[in-house]
Scaffold this motif. Structure first.
Motif, PDB file in Angstrom:
ATOM      1  N   GLY A 124      19.853  67.688 137.806  1.00  0.00           N
ATOM      2  CA  GLY A 124      21.012  67.072 137.179  1.00  0.00           C
ATOM      3  C   GLY A 124      20.720  66.460 135.823  1.00  0.00           C
ATOM      4  N   THR A 125      19.450  66.413 135.426  1.00  0.00           N
ATOM      5  CA  THR A 125      19.079  65.856 134.125  1.00  0.00           C
ATOM      6  C   THR A 125      19.519  66.807 133.018  1.00  0.00           C
ATOM      7  OG1 THR A 125      17.151  64.783 135.086  1.00  0.00           O
ATOM      8  CG2 THR A 125      17.148  65.040 132.709  1.00  0.00           C
ATOM      9  N   ARG A 126      20.108  66.248 131.981  1.00  0.00           N
ATOM     10  CA  ARG A 126      20.553  67.052 130.843  1.00  0.00           C
ATOM     11  C   ARG A 126      19.516  66.957 129.733  1.00  0.00           C
ATOM     12  NH1 ARG A 126      26.492  67.725 130.809  1.00  0.00           N
ATOM     13  NH2 ARG A 126      26.295  67.830 128.558  1.00  0.00           N
ATOM     14  N   ILE A 127      19.086  68.098 129.225  1.00  0.00           N
ATOM     15  CA  ILE A 127      18.144  68.156 128.116  1.00  0.00           C
ATOM     16  C   ILE A 127      18.942  68.472 126.863  1.00  0.00           C
ATOM     17  CG2 ILE A 127      16.113  69.297 127.156  1.00  0.00           C
ATOM     18  CD1 ILE A 127      15.237  69.923 130.023  1.00  0.00           C
ATOM     19  N   THR A 128      18.891  67.564 125.880  1.00  0.00           N
ATOM     20  CA  THR A 128      19.629  67.729 124.625  1.00  0.00           C
ATOM     21  C   THR A 128      18.683  67.583 123.443  1.00  0.00           C
ATOM     22  OG1 THR A 128      20.162  65.373 124.550  1.00  0.00           O
ATOM     23  CG2 THR A 128      21.766  66.797 125.623  1.00  0.00           C
ATOM     24  N   THR A 129      19.124  68.060 122.278  1.00  0.00           N
ATOM     25  CA  THR A 129      18.320  67.910 121.072  1.00  0.00           C
ATOM     26  C   THR A 129      18.436  66.481 120.564  1.00  0.00           C
ATOM     27  OG1 THR A 129      20.170  68.702 119.736  1.00  0.00           O
ATOM     28  CG2 THR A 129      18.517  70.330 120.364  1.00  0.00           C
ATOM     29  N   ALA A 130      17.309  65.907 120.157  1.00  0.00           N
ATOM     30  CA  ALA A 130      17.302  64.544 119.627  1.00  0.00           C
ATOM     31  C   ALA A 130      17.588  64.548 118.130  1.00  0.00           C
ATOM     32  CB  ALA A 130      15.963  63.877 119.912  1.00  0.00           C
ATOM     33  N   GLU A 131      17.147  65.585 117.459  1.00  0.00           N
ATOM     34  CA  GLU A 131      17.344  65.714 116.015  1.00  0.00           C
ATOM     35  C   GLU A 131      17.913  67.093 115.730  1.00  0.00           C
ATOM     36  OE1 GLU A 131      13.458  65.193 114.404  1.00  0.00           O
ATOM     37  OE2 GLU A 131      13.329  63.091 114.963  1.00  0.00           O
ATOM     38  N   ALA A 132      18.568  67.214 114.606  1.00  0.00           N
ATOM     39  CA  ALA A 132      19.116  68.512 114.209  1.00  0.00           C
ATOM     40  C   ALA A 132      17.989  69.492 113.901  1.00  0.00           C
ATOM     41  CB  ALA A 132      20.015  68.342 112.992  1.00  0.00           C
ATOM     42  N   THR A 133      18.172  70.726 114.328  1.00  0.00           N
ATOM     43  CA  THR A 133      17.216  71.800 114.024  1.00  0.00           C
ATOM     44  C   THR A 133      17.948  72.817 113.148  1.00  0.00           C
ATOM     45  OG1 THR A 133      17.807  73.092 115.984  1.00  0.00           O
ATOM     46  CG2 THR A 133      16.049  71.474 116.242  1.00  0.00           C
ATOM     47  N   GLY A 134      17.279  73.908 112.838  1.00  0.00           N
ATOM     48  CA  GLY A 134      17.902  74.942 112.018  1.00  0.00           C
ATOM     49  C   GLY A 134      19.128  75.558 112.669  1.00  0.00           C
ATOM     50  N   LYS A 135      19.134  75.644 114.014  1.00  0.00           N
ATOM     51  CA  LYS A 135      20.239  76.295 114.725  1.00  0.00           C
ATOM     52  C   LYS A 135      21.131  75.333 115.487  1.00  0.00           C
ATOM     53  CE  LYS A 135      17.909  80.680 115.502  1.00  0.00           C
ATOM     54  NZ  LYS A 135      17.497  81.666 116.507  1.00  0.00           N
ATOM     55  N   HIS A 136      20.644  74.134 115.796  1.00  0.00           N
ATOM     56  CA  HIS A 136      21.388  73.213 116.659  1.00  0.00           C
ATOM     57  C   HIS A 136      21.537  71.840 116.007  1.00  0.00           C
ATOM     58  CE1 HIS A 136      20.843  76.154 119.835  1.00  0.00           C
ATOM     59  NE2 HIS A 136      19.531  76.131 119.633  1.00  0.00           N
TER      60      HIS A 136
END
Length: 113
Positions: free
Chosen positions: A80-92
């Motif tokens: 149930g843990t959600r993995i998200t980007t902490a900083e902006a990347t080239g695609k996200h």
């Protein structure tokens, strides 16, 4: 003779009437299952592999995870843990959902690109 039976039967009938009302009013089970209070959360062991040329910073629940370029990082997270980007990347952009952990991912490797 009939009067004697009537005197013996009437208290018995009254007792049966009152006991059936109290028996139907009492709950037979509780609505909250007891095993839900003691259930352990399932943990899932998976690996995050960075296939880009730059490091990626991620949030996994309360954890901060940095995956270096070309490296694989093993993680052990509750289902149930959600993995998200902490900083902006080239695609996200920052805060993009990468994946939500579920038990079917146990032993899997997730490619981050």
């Amino acid at each position: 003779m009939v009067r004697r039976y009537l005197l013996l039967a009437s208290p018995l009938v009254l007792a049966c009437m009152f006991s059936s009302v109290t028996a139907s009013a009492s709950p037979l089970h509780s609505l909250a299952p007891v095993h839900a209070m003691f259930a352990k959360t399932k943990t899932v062991k998976l690996s995050l592999r960075n296939t880009t040329q730059a490091p990626i910073s991620l949030h996994a629940g309360e954890q901060n995870i940095t995956v270096e370029a070309g490296k694989t990082v093993p993680v052990d997270l509750p289902a149930g843990t959600r993995i998200t980007t902490a900083e902006a990347t080239g695609k996200h952009p920052a805060g993009t959902l990468i994946i939500e952990v579920y038990t079917g991912l146990n032993g899997a490797t997730v490619d981050l690109n």
